[in-house]
Every structure is written in structure tokens, then in C-alpha cells.
Design an enzyme around this catalytic site. Structure first.
Site, PDB file in Angstrom:
ATOM      1  N   GLU A   1       0.721  -1.189  -0.334  1.00 43.89           N
ATOM      2  CA  GLU A   1       0.423  -0.035   0.171  1.00 43.89           C
ATOM      3  C   GLU A   1       0.771   1.541  -0.632  1.00 43.89           C
ATOM      4  O   GLU A   1       1.479   1.544   1.188  1.00 43.89           O
ATOM      5  CB  GLU A   1      -0.750  -0.163   1.273  1.00 43.89           C
ATOM      6  CG  GLU A   1      -2.214   0.853   1.279  1.00 43.89           C
ATOM      7  CD  GLU A   1      -2.326   1.505   2.753  1.00 43.89           C
ATOM      8  OE1 GLU A   1      -2.707   0.570   3.665  1.00 43.89           O
ATOM      9  OE2 GLU A   1      -3.227   2.393   2.172  1.00 43.89           O
TER      10      GLU A   1
ATOM     11  N   LYS B   1      -2.310  -1.729  -3.064  1.00 42.88           N
ATOM     12  CA  LYS B   1      -3.334  -1.195  -2.804  1.00 42.88           C
ATOM     13  C   LYS B   1      -3.039   0.795  -2.471  1.00 42.88           C
ATOM     14  O   LYS B   1      -2.255   0.774  -1.542  1.00 42.88           O
ATOM     15  CB  LYS B   1      -4.169  -1.604  -0.842  1.00 42.88           C
ATOM     16  CG  LYS B   1      -4.781  -0.731  -0.241  1.00 42.88           C
ATOM     17  CD  LYS B   1      -5.295  -1.497   0.748  1.00 42.88           C
ATOM     18  CE  LYS B   1      -5.448  -0.115   1.771  1.00 42.88           C
ATOM     19  NZ  LYS B   1      -6.809  -0.744   2.430  1.00 42.88           N
TER      20      LYS B   1
HETATM   21  P1  13P Z   1      -9.323   3.944   4.304  1.00 38.50           P
HETATM   22  O1  13P Z   1     -10.136   3.931   3.074  1.00 38.50           O
HETATM   23  O2  13P Z   1     -10.230   5.110   4.751  1.00 38.50           O
HETATM   24  O3  13P Z   1      -8.040   5.177   3.272  1.00 38.50           O
HETATM   25  O4  13P Z   1      -8.267   2.991   4.663  1.00 38.50           O
HETATM   26  C1  13P Z   1      -7.911   2.387   4.143  1.00 38.50           C
HETATM   27  C2  13P Z   1      -6.565   1.883   4.641  1.00 38.50           C
HETATM   28  O5  13P Z   1      -6.401   0.756   5.190  1.00 38.50           O
HETATM   29  C3  13P Z   1      -5.238   3.025   4.890  1.00 38.50           C
HETATM   30  O6  13P Z   1      -4.530   2.145   5.634  1.00 38.50           O
END
Ligand code: 13P
Length: 339
Positions: A177, A219
Site C-alpha cells: 500500500e 492497494k
Molecule cells: P481508508 O479507506 O479509510 O483510506 O483506509 C484504508 C486503509 O487501510 C488505509 O491504510
């Protein structure tokens, strides 16, 4: 490493138009969320809130996996069933956030590097034993007049790849991510350029460190106008810019891309996902791994009261249904009013 098993898990996380619930708020973050509804962040309240989400009716048809915070992985439902077992019994894969948060990056004022690599191999073994089959590590890239620096992008990309390699070694699917933050007055073109540079660095590091793309998920943020930008790009512009950037930088071997919501409203996060899937077919499944955009309505409906659990569950199941419809490119505004 058993690539076949990793690939099977990664594909299961994006099967049948399902997506992931990110319920891995750290204790300081969940306290902020609870503050908005006037609920104290005690261990029991955090457990009860997550219990409400995980036991909602029918969510196994729209939710493939849940990212847990470490505390939650070792907690149980009201009837004593460990959450990891409860989820797995519903065909929902338990996951775990393994990073230790974004910390100030030395010599780069205002920027952060995500920490948590020391001891990670041992923690992953413990999490696997507790039932976790996938993990998450979030890197934060901010946009300002001075940022991001290439130091910030490169150090975070390196750490993401080290994390991903350790996960695969331990039989856990890494969700990689790299989040380019929405805050700022920049326009969508700046977000596209920073997202491009970030994904390019991340996939170079993943390749350099031998991470198997078939056994991971990405992600990312969507390519979107800065929150304070006076000119907000339309849904179609966001979809086109995001798909273009991903096609240029994410190899087709990655089974799925599961977006974060990043502070978008619930309905906009769903509409963007739907618009992207209407542009398909794509080389990867485009799905969701939302935190706020799946939970905001449920949190509000619950308000910390036992008598509101059913209402909170309905609100959560509804958002999950809307997002699963968006994965199939079948979302419509009527789905909102129907609820
Ligand atoms: P949000 O969808 O609230 O951005 O959170 C996703 C997430 O896992 C952030 O690390």
C-alpha cells in the site's frame, strides 16, 4: 515459499466481485473515530464495534477479507469464538496490519517513512499461527511544494518490498500500500505524476527483491484532485487518469488492485470504482479495501449502543453491497436511495 498457495489466497481476496474491509485502525486512530460519536475507546468497546461488523448478515457475499489490528486478531466474538475463526468459518480471510506506522523521515522535513521491519519475521509467524493469511503495510507519500522527495519515495518503496518479501517467505500474501495522500491544493495532474513516480519505484523494488507479483495485491490511491484544489476532477476524469496510470505501471501478473478510500465520501469512493470498472476489462481485478468508506455510516448508526447493532450492521452491509456492485460495473445512484 509456496507460490501456488499465495496466488490462491490473492485471487480469493478478489473473487466474485468481493472486496476487503480495512478494520485495522491503530488504537490512536480508532480513538479518533470513536471521538466523533462520543464513545470511549476502551478495549471492550473496540471489540464490540468490530464484533458488530464481523457478524453482519450476508457480508460473506461481498467481503472477501478483513484487515485486523493486532489487538483484534487475538480478540473473540461475544460468544467466545476467536475473530479469526469466526471470519474464516464465513469464508472471509483474516488479515493483519503489520507496519508500526509512518514516522518522521530524517533530513526530509514533513515526510515520513513507515517502520516495523525489525522482528517482522517472528511476528509474521505468530500471526500465521493465529490464522492471518494476508497482511498490509502502508507507506505515506505527501504532496506539497517541497514534497515528495525522491528520498521519501525510494526509502518507502524499499521498505514495502522488504515487507512483501518477508510475508511471502512466511506464506502470507502482502498487500502493498503506497498511499499518495489527497491533502493539498494540487490538481489531478500533480497526483498522477506523483502516483506514477511512486508506483514505478515500488515495482522496481519488488522486482529487485524477488517478490512474486502473482502472490501479492496492490492497494493504491486513486488519481484524484487535492482536497483543497479549487477545480475538482469529475468521476470520469478520475477513473480515466487512475486506469491510465495503473496500466502504465502495474504488471498484469498482479491478480488484483484493491483501492483505499483515503478520505473520499462513501458514495464518491463507490462511484469512482464503478466508473473504472465500466472501462474494463482490465488486466487485474479492480476492487476495494476501504476503511472509512465502508465504516463511516455503520459507526454513526451504531453510536456505541447495543440496541443499534442491527442498524450498524445494515449500514455496513449496504456499503459493501454498493461496492461489490461497483466491482461488477453495476452500481447506480438508485442503490443509495433504495436503502
Ligand atoms: P481508508 O479507506 O479509510 O483510506 O483506509 C484504508 C486503509 O487501510 C488505509 O491504510
Amino acid at each position: 515459499m509456496n507460490l501456488e498457495e499465495l496466488n490462491r489466497t490473492a485471487r480469493a481476496l478478489v473473487d466474485n466481485a468481493r472486496g476487503i474491509l480495512a478494520a485495522d485502525e491503530s488504537s490512536p486512530t480508532i480513538k479518533k473515530r470513536f471521538d466523533t460519536i462520543g464513545v470511549e475507546s476502551t478495549e471492550e468497546n473496540r471489540r464490540a464495534y468490530r464484533d458488530m461488523l464481523f457478524t453482519a448478515d450476508g457480508i460473506e457475499s461481498t467481503i472477501s477479507g478483513v484487515i485486523l489490528y493486532e489487538e483484534t486478531l487475538f480478540q473473540s466474538s461475544a460468544d467466545g469464538t476467536p475473530f479469526a475463526k469466526l471470519l474464516a468459518d464465513r469464508n472471509i480471510i483474516p488479515g493483519i496490519k503489520v507496519d508500526k506506522g509512518a514516522k518522521p523521515l530524517a533530513l526530509c522535513p514533513g515526510e515520513t517513512v513507515t517502520e516495523g521491519l525489525d522482528g517482522l519475521r517472528d511476528r509474521l509467524q505468530k500471526y500465521y499461527e493465529a490464522g492471518a493469511r494476508f497482511a498490509k503495510w502502508r507507506a505515506v507519500i505527501t504532496i506539497s511544494d517541497e514534497a515528495p522527495t525522491s528520498t521519501c519515495i525510494d526509502t518507502n518503496a524499499h521498505a514495502l518490498a522488504r515487507y512483501a518479501a518477508l510475508c511471502q517467505e512466511q506464506g502470507i500474501v502482502p498487500i502493498v500500500e503506497p498511499e499518495v495522500i489527497m491533502d493539498g491544493a494540487h490538481d489531478i495532474e500533480v497526483c498522477e505524476e506523483v502516483t506514477r513516480a511512486t508506483l514505478s519505484a515500488v515495482f522496481a523494488q519488488l522486482d529487485g527483491q524477488g517478490v512474486e507479483l502473482e502472490g501479492m495485491l496492490l492497494k493504491p490511491n486513486m488519481v484524484i484532485s487535492g482536497t483543497q484544489c479549487p477545480e475538482q476532477a469529475s468521476i470520469e476524469e478520475v477513473a480515466a487518469a487512475t486506469v491510465r496510470t495503473l496500466k502504465r505501471h502495474v504488471p498484469a501478473a498482479v491478480p488484483g488492485i484493491v483501492f483505499l478510500s483515503g478520505g473520499q465520501s462513501d458514495e464518491l469512493a463507490t462511484a469512482h470504482l464503478d466508473a473504472m470498472n465500466r472501462m474494463g476489462p482490465h488486466p487485474w481485478v479492480l476492487s476495494f479495501s476501504y476503511g472509512r468508506a465502508l465504516q463511516a455510516a455503520a459507526l454513526k448508526a451504531w453510536g456505541g449502543k447495543t440496541e443499534n447493532v442491527a442498524a450498524g450492521q445494515r449500514a455496513f452491509a449496504h456499503r459493501a453491497q454498493c461496492n461489490a456492485a461497483a466491482v461488477r460495473a453495476e452500481y447506480s445512484a438508485e442503490m443509495e436511495s433504495a436503502a
